[in-house]
Design a protein around this motif. Structure first.
Motif, PDB file in Angstrom:
ATOM      1  N   THR A   4      58.720  51.900  25.829  1.00  0.00           N
ATOM      2  CA  THR A   4      58.307  50.541  25.560  1.00  0.00           C
ATOM      3  C   THR A   4      59.123  50.055  24.360  1.00  0.00           C
ATOM      4  O   THR A   4      59.689  49.017  24.223  1.00  0.00           O
ATOM      5  CB  THR A   4      56.879  50.334  25.320  1.00  0.00           C
ATOM      6  OG1 THR A   4      56.265  50.784  26.677  1.00  0.00           O
ATOM      7  CG2 THR A   4      56.824  48.790  25.207  1.00  0.00           C
ATOM      8  N   ASN A   5      58.984  51.169  23.149  1.00  0.00           N
ATOM      9  CA  ASN A   5      59.877  50.883  21.991  1.00  0.00           C
ATOM     10  C   ASN A   5      61.260  50.759  22.370  1.00  0.00           C
ATOM     11  O   ASN A   5      62.139  49.730  21.833  1.00  0.00           O
ATOM     12  CB  ASN A   5      59.607  51.771  20.925  1.00  0.00           C
ATOM     13  CG  ASN A   5      58.111  51.713  20.382  1.00  0.00           C
ATOM     14  OD1 ASN A   5      57.516  50.757  20.795  1.00  0.00           O
ATOM     15  ND2 ASN A   5      57.812  52.874  20.042  1.00  0.00           N
ATOM     16  N   THR A  55      54.935  42.665  23.109  1.00  0.00           N
ATOM     17  CA  THR A  55      55.603  42.841  21.762  1.00  0.00           C
ATOM     18  C   THR A  55      54.851  44.402  21.525  1.00  0.00           C
ATOM     19  O   THR A  55      53.785  44.723  21.979  1.00  0.00           O
ATOM     20  CB  THR A  55      55.455  42.106  20.524  1.00  0.00           C
ATOM     21  OG1 THR A  55      56.087  42.518  19.529  1.00  0.00           O
ATOM     22  CG2 THR A  55      54.179  41.660  20.407  1.00  0.00           C
ATOM     23  N   ASN A  56      55.509  45.036  20.548  1.00  0.00           N
ATOM     24  CA  ASN A  56      54.793  46.376  20.075  1.00  0.00           C
ATOM     25  C   ASN A  56      54.527  46.333  18.703  1.00  0.00           C
ATOM     26  O   ASN A  56      54.278  47.117  17.979  1.00  0.00           O
ATOM     27  CB  ASN A  56      55.839  47.639  20.199  1.00  0.00           C
ATOM     28  CG  ASN A  56      57.195  47.177  19.592  1.00  0.00           C
ATOM     29  OD1 ASN A  56      57.472  46.463  19.015  1.00  0.00           O
ATOM     30  ND2 ASN A  56      58.032  48.334  19.544  1.00  0.00           N
ATOM     31  N   SER A  88      50.766  51.325  23.733  1.00  0.00           N
ATOM     32  CA  SER A  88      52.088  51.319  24.349  1.00  0.00           C
ATOM     33  C   SER A  88      52.793  49.905  23.800  1.00  0.00           C
ATOM     34  O   SER A  88      53.625  49.766  22.955  1.00  0.00           O
ATOM     35  CB  SER A  88      52.316  51.155  25.891  1.00  0.00           C
ATOM     36  OG  SER A  88      53.573  50.854  26.166  1.00  0.00           O
ATOM     37  N   HIS A  89      51.999  48.726  23.852  1.00  0.00           N
ATOM     38  CA  HIS A  89      52.367  47.393  23.534  1.00  0.00           C
ATOM     39  C   HIS A  89      51.276  46.452  23.410  1.00  0.00           C
ATOM     40  O   HIS A  89      50.048  46.789  24.274  1.00  0.00           O
ATOM     41  CB  HIS A  89      53.621  46.963  24.578  1.00  0.00           C
ATOM     42  CG  HIS A  89      53.281  46.806  25.885  1.00  0.00           C
ATOM     43  ND1 HIS A  89      53.442  47.642  26.592  1.00  0.00           N
ATOM     44  CD2 HIS A  89      52.897  45.580  26.509  1.00  0.00           C
ATOM     45  CE1 HIS A  89      53.101  47.279  27.721  1.00  0.00           C
ATOM     46  NE2 HIS A  89      52.645  46.064  27.922  1.00  0.00           N
TER      47      HIS A  89
END
Length: 103
Positions: A4-5, A55-56, A88-89
Motif C-alpha cells: 500500500t505504501n 491514504t496511509n 494498511s491504510h
C-alpha cells in the motif's frame, strides 16, 4: 515498506491535512450521475456529493480538512483497514467544502 505504501508513494496524488503532507487517492462516490457534478449550485445550496479518500496518513481525524488539487474537503468518517493485524491504510468519506457548498 508495505505494498500500500509503495502504491501510494508512486501513484498517489499530493494531499495535505493541516500542515502534514502525504499521498492519497480521491474518487467520487456518486459517479453514476456525472451531470450532478457539472451543474453550478445556487448560493446557499450544499453539494451533497461524497468522496472517498484512500491514504496511509496516520494523523487524519474526523472533521479535519483535506486539501488536494486546489479543492478542500472535510473528513466525515474514517475506516482503518488492517491487513494481518497491521494498519494498511485509512479509507475516509469526504464532502467538498468551499464555494457554495460550504454551508
Amino acid at each position: 515498506m508495505t505494498a500500500t505504501n509503495n502504491i501510494l508513494r508512486l501513484y498517489g496524488e499530493d494531499i495535505s491535512v493541516g500542515t502534514a503532507k502525504g499521498k492519497g487517492f480521491i474518487s467520487c462516490l456518486d459517479a453514476d450521475n456525472a451531470q450532478i457534478h457539472r451543474q453550478p449550485l445556487a448560493p446557499g445550496v450544499k453539494n451533497g456529493s461524497k468522496y472517498r479518500l484512500i491514504t496511509n496518513m496516520a494523523g487524519i481525524s474526523e472533521g479535519a480538512q483535506v486539501q488536494a488539487a486546489g479543492r478542500i474537503y472535510e473528513v466525515l468518517r474514517i475506516e482503518p483497514v488492517r491487513i494481518f493485524g497491521t494498519l494498511s491504510h485509512n479509507e475516509c468519506i469526504l464532502r467538498l467544502k468551499g464555494e457554495s457548498s460550504d454551508v
